[in-house]
Scaffold this motif. Structure first.
Motif, PDB file in Angstrom:
ATOM      1  N   HIS A 249      -4.496  21.291   7.893  1.00  0.00           N
ATOM      2  CA  HIS A 249      -5.368  22.299   7.289  1.00  0.00           C
ATOM      3  C   HIS A 249      -6.677  21.631   6.867  1.00  0.00           C
ATOM      4  CE1 HIS A 249      -6.923  25.110   4.269  1.00  0.00           C
ATOM      5  NE2 HIS A 249      -6.153  26.032   4.814  1.00  0.00           N
ATOM      6  N   PRO A 250      -7.822  22.073   7.400  1.00  0.00           N
ATOM      7  CA  PRO A 250      -9.082  21.390   7.101  1.00  0.00           C
ATOM      8  C   PRO A 250      -9.412  21.298   5.617  1.00  0.00           C
ATOM      9  CG  PRO A 250      -9.368  22.892   8.944  1.00  0.00           C
ATOM     10  CD  PRO A 250      -7.999  23.157   8.379  1.00  0.00           C
ATOM     11  N   GLY A 251      -9.128  22.359   4.864  1.00  0.00           N
ATOM     12  CA  GLY A 251      -9.446  22.320   3.446  1.00  0.00           C
ATOM     13  C   GLY A 251      -8.618  21.289   2.700  1.00  0.00           C
ATOM     14  N   ILE A 252      -7.321  21.259   2.959  1.00  0.00           N
ATOM     15  CA  ILE A 252      -6.455  20.281   2.300  1.00  0.00           C
ATOM     16  C   ILE A 252      -6.906  18.867   2.648  1.00  0.00           C
ATOM     17  CG2 ILE A 252      -4.116  19.366   2.217  1.00  0.00           C
ATOM     18  CD1 ILE A 252      -4.377  21.983   0.692  1.00  0.00           C
ATOM     19  N   LEU A 253      -7.145  18.604   3.939  1.00  0.00           N
ATOM     20  CA  LEU A 253      -7.579  17.277   4.356  1.00  0.00           C
ATOM     21  C   LEU A 253      -8.925  16.908   3.728  1.00  0.00           C
ATOM     22  CD1 LEU A 253      -6.694  17.527   8.160  1.00  0.00           C
ATOM     23  CD2 LEU A 253      -5.422  16.288   6.399  1.00  0.00           C
ATOM     24  N   HIS A 254      -9.846  17.836   3.773  1.00  0.00           N
ATOM     25  CA  HIS A 254     -11.204  17.576   3.289  1.00  0.00           C
ATOM     26  C   HIS A 254     -11.202  17.279   1.788  1.00  0.00           C
ATOM     27  CE1 HIS A 254     -15.586  19.297   2.989  1.00  0.00           C
ATOM     28  NE2 HIS A 254     -15.523  18.020   2.668  1.00  0.00           N
ATOM     29  N   TYR A 255     -10.540  18.110   1.018  1.00  0.00           N
ATOM     30  CA  TYR A 255     -10.599  17.958  -0.438  1.00  0.00           C
ATOM     31  C   TYR A 255      -9.791  16.754  -0.910  1.00  0.00           C
ATOM     32  CZ  TYR A 255     -12.103  22.754   0.478  1.00  0.00           C
ATOM     33  OH  TYR A 255     -12.719  23.862   0.996  1.00  0.00           O
ATOM     34  N   LEU A 256      -8.755  16.379  -0.172  1.00  0.00           N
ATOM     35  CA  LEU A 256      -8.040  15.151  -0.510  1.00  0.00           C
ATOM     36  C   LEU A 256      -8.905  13.921  -0.207  1.00  0.00           C
ATOM     37  CD1 LEU A 256      -4.378  15.943   0.565  1.00  0.00           C
ATOM     38  CD2 LEU A 256      -5.107  15.120  -1.694  1.00  0.00           C
ATOM     39  N   ILE A 257      -9.656  13.958   0.873  1.00  0.00           N
ATOM     40  CA  ILE A 257     -10.567  12.845   1.157  1.00  0.00           C
ATOM     41  C   ILE A 257     -11.572  12.694   0.023  1.00  0.00           C
ATOM     42  CG2 ILE A 257     -12.441  12.089   2.672  1.00  0.00           C
ATOM     43  CD1 ILE A 257     -10.783  13.143   5.026  1.00  0.00           C
ATOM     44  N   HIS A 258     -12.133  13.806  -0.442  1.00  0.00           N
ATOM     45  CA  HIS A 258     -13.047  13.723  -1.588  1.00  0.00           C
ATOM     46  C   HIS A 258     -12.325  13.174  -2.817  1.00  0.00           C
ATOM     47  CE1 HIS A 258     -16.924  15.339  -0.377  1.00  0.00           C
ATOM     48  NE2 HIS A 258     -16.300  16.242   0.365  1.00  0.00           N
ATOM     49  N   SER A 259     -11.082  13.566  -3.014  1.00  0.00           N
ATOM     50  CA  SER A 259     -10.334  13.088  -4.171  1.00  0.00           C
ATOM     51  C   SER A 259     -10.160  11.577  -4.139  1.00  0.00           C
ATOM     52  CB  SER A 259      -8.951  13.763  -4.216  1.00  0.00           C
ATOM     53  OG  SER A 259      -9.043  15.162  -4.353  1.00  0.00           O
ATOM     54  N   TYR A 260      -9.988  11.028  -2.953  1.00  0.00           N
ATOM     55  CA  TYR A 260      -9.702   9.603  -2.793  1.00  0.00           C
ATOM     56  C   TYR A 260     -10.916   8.794  -2.362  1.00  0.00           C
ATOM     57  CZ  TYR A 260      -4.785  11.115  -2.849  1.00  0.00           C
ATOM     58  OH  TYR A 260      -3.563  11.651  -3.195  1.00  0.00           O
ATOM     59  N   ASP A 261     -12.098   9.373  -2.477  1.00  0.00           N
ATOM     60  CA  ASP A 261     -13.312   8.755  -1.936  1.00  0.00           C
ATOM     61  C   ASP A 261     -13.896   7.711  -2.907  1.00  0.00           C
ATOM     62  OD1 ASP A 261     -15.496   8.142  -0.411  1.00  0.00           O
ATOM     63  OD2 ASP A 261     -16.567  10.020  -0.784  1.00  0.00           O
ATOM     64  N   ASP A 262     -13.131   6.651  -3.129  1.00  0.00           N
ATOM     65  CA  ASP A 262     -13.623   5.497  -3.875  1.00  0.00           C
ATOM     66  C   ASP A 262     -12.835   4.281  -3.405  1.00  0.00           C
ATOM     67  OD1 ASP A 262     -11.341   4.832  -5.834  1.00  0.00           O
ATOM     68  OD2 ASP A 262     -11.679   6.957  -6.282  1.00  0.00           O
ATOM     69  N   PRO A 263     -13.345   3.084  -3.610  1.00  0.00           N
ATOM     70  CA  PRO A 263     -12.677   1.900  -3.055  1.00  0.00           C
ATOM     71  C   PRO A 263     -11.241   1.704  -3.520  1.00  0.00           C
ATOM     72  CG  PRO A 263     -14.924   1.370  -3.713  1.00  0.00           C
ATOM     73  CD  PRO A 263     -14.642   2.749  -4.226  1.00  0.00           C
ATOM     74  N   VAL A 264     -10.917   2.123  -4.739  1.00  0.00           N
ATOM     75  CA  VAL A 264      -9.564   1.926  -5.257  1.00  0.00           C
ATOM     76  C   VAL A 264      -8.573   2.862  -4.584  1.00  0.00           C
ATOM     77  CG1 VAL A 264      -8.102   2.082  -7.310  1.00  0.00           C
ATOM     78  CG2 VAL A 264     -10.383   1.038  -7.463  1.00  0.00           C
ATOM     79  N   HIS A 265      -8.960   4.133  -4.411  1.00  0.00           N
ATOM     80  CA  HIS A 265      -8.034   5.147  -3.919  1.00  0.00           C
ATOM     81  C   HIS A 265      -8.142   5.404  -2.418  1.00  0.00           C
ATOM     82  CE1 HIS A 265      -8.416   6.066  -8.277  1.00  0.00           C
ATOM     83  NE2 HIS A 265      -7.118   6.192  -8.156  1.00  0.00           N
TER      84      HIS A 265
END
Length: 261
Positions: free
Chosen positions: A207-223
Motif C-alpha cells: 500500500h503506497p500510503g503505508i510504505l510512504h508514511y513509514l519511510i517518513h517515520s524512519y527517515d533518520d540515520p538511527v531508524h
C-alpha cells in the motif's frame, strides 16, 4: 446502480476500457503505475468514477498532489454528487509534512459540493463517507492551523478506533500523527506514527500510503534500518510516482547503500 468494488477490480476494468495514450499537461495514462492496484477503499461511486477516484487516492498517498487533484476532478465529472471526490480534491491542498496548507483552495473545492457543511453532509451516501467528509470540514474549519491539525487528528483517531482494519483510515491517521509534529521532527511523535502504521504493513505490504508514511517515520540515520523493508517495496509499488522514487533514496542514503540509491 452504484457499486462497491476494490481498487484492483477498478484498475483492471479501467485498463481494458479506458486506456489513454496522450501525454498532455495534466493527462494521466493508465500505463503509469502509481499504486492504483493496491487501493482497496470501498465507495458508493458510480462505476465510471471508481477508477479516477482510486487513482487520485493512490496519487494522494504519494504526495503527487496536482495529479491527484486532476484525477479527483475526473471522478467529480463522472459522479457529481460523490462526496469522496470532493474530499480528495480538498485533501490535495494539505501538505502536513511540509507544514503547508491552502485552506481557501480546499474550501473552494468543497464548495463545489455544497455551499455549507450541512449541505455537503446531506449528500454523503453512507456513514463512512460522512466521517471522511467531516474530517476535512475540521481540517479546513475555524481556528489556527495547529489547532485544526490537532482537531483533525482527534477525528482520525476516532475513526481508527472504530475500524482499525480500514487500511486507508490507518494510513491517514498515521500521516495526521506525523503532521502534528509542528516545528520540526519530534522523534516520539514519529515513532508513535510508526507504531500505528506497522500493523498496516503486515496486512498491506504494498500500500503506497503505508510504505510512504513509514519511510517518513524512519527517515533518520538511527531508524533508517527499520525503513529498509518499505524502501525496497515503495519504488516497486509506485514506480511512476516521482516522490516515491525520491523517498526511497532517503533510506538507502542513510544506510550508505549507494547501489540502491
Amino acid at each position: 446502480m452504484r457499486h462497491l468494488i476494490t481498487g484492483a477490480a477498478a484498475f483492471m476494468l479501467a485498463s481494458t476500457a479506458l486506456a489513454h495514450t496522450g501525454h498532455g499537461d495534466g493527462e494521466v495514462t493508465l500505463s503509469e503505475r502509481v499504486g492504483t492496484e493496491y487501493m482497496v477503499m470501498q465507495t458508493s461511486a458510480d462505476q465510471t468514477a471508481q477508477e479516477p477516484f482510486l487513482r487520485g487516492l493512490a496519487l494522494l498517498h504519494n504526495f503527487e498532489y496536482d495529479r491527484a487533484a486532476t484525477a479527483f476532478r475526473e471522478a467529480q465529472d463522472a459522479d457529481p454528487d460523490f462526496v469522496m471526490a470532493y474530499w480528495g480534491e480538498a485533501m490535495t491542498h494539505n501538505h502536513p509534512l511540509w507544514e503547508q496548507q491552502d485552506r481557501e483552495a480546499a474550501r473552494e473545492a468543497l464548495a463545489k459540493l455544497g455551499s455549507a457543511p450541512a449541505d455537503r453532509a446531506a449528500k454523503a451516501r453512507n456513514p463512512r463517507e460522512a466521517e471522511w467528509l467531516g474530517a476535512v470540514e475540521i481540517l479546513y474549519g475555524e481556528g489556527t492551523k495547529e489547532a485544526r491539525d490537532l482537531a483533525y487528528l482527534g477525528h482520525m483517531r476516532s475513526m481508527f478506533a472504530a475500524d482499525p482494519d480500514d487500511i486507508d483510515i490507518r494510513a491517514f491517521t498515521g500521516l495526521a500523527i506525523l503532521g502534528s509534529s509542528h516545528g520540526g521532527r519530534q522523534i516520539p511523535i514519529y515513532m508513535e506514527a510508526a507504531g500505528l502504521l506497522e500493523p498496516g504493513f503486515m496486512t498491506n505490504e504494498m500500500h503506497p500510503g503505508i510504505l510512504h508514511y513509514l519511510i517518513h517515520s524512519y527517515d533518520d540515520p538511527v531508524h533508517a534500518p527499520l525503513g529498509k523493508r518499505m524502501a525496497e517495496r515503495y519504488a516497486v509499488a509506485a514506480p511512476d510516482a516521482g516522490h516515491a522514487q525520491h523517498m526511497v533514496s532517503h533510506i538507502f542514503y542513510a544506510l550508505a547503500d549507494w547501489k540502491a540509491t
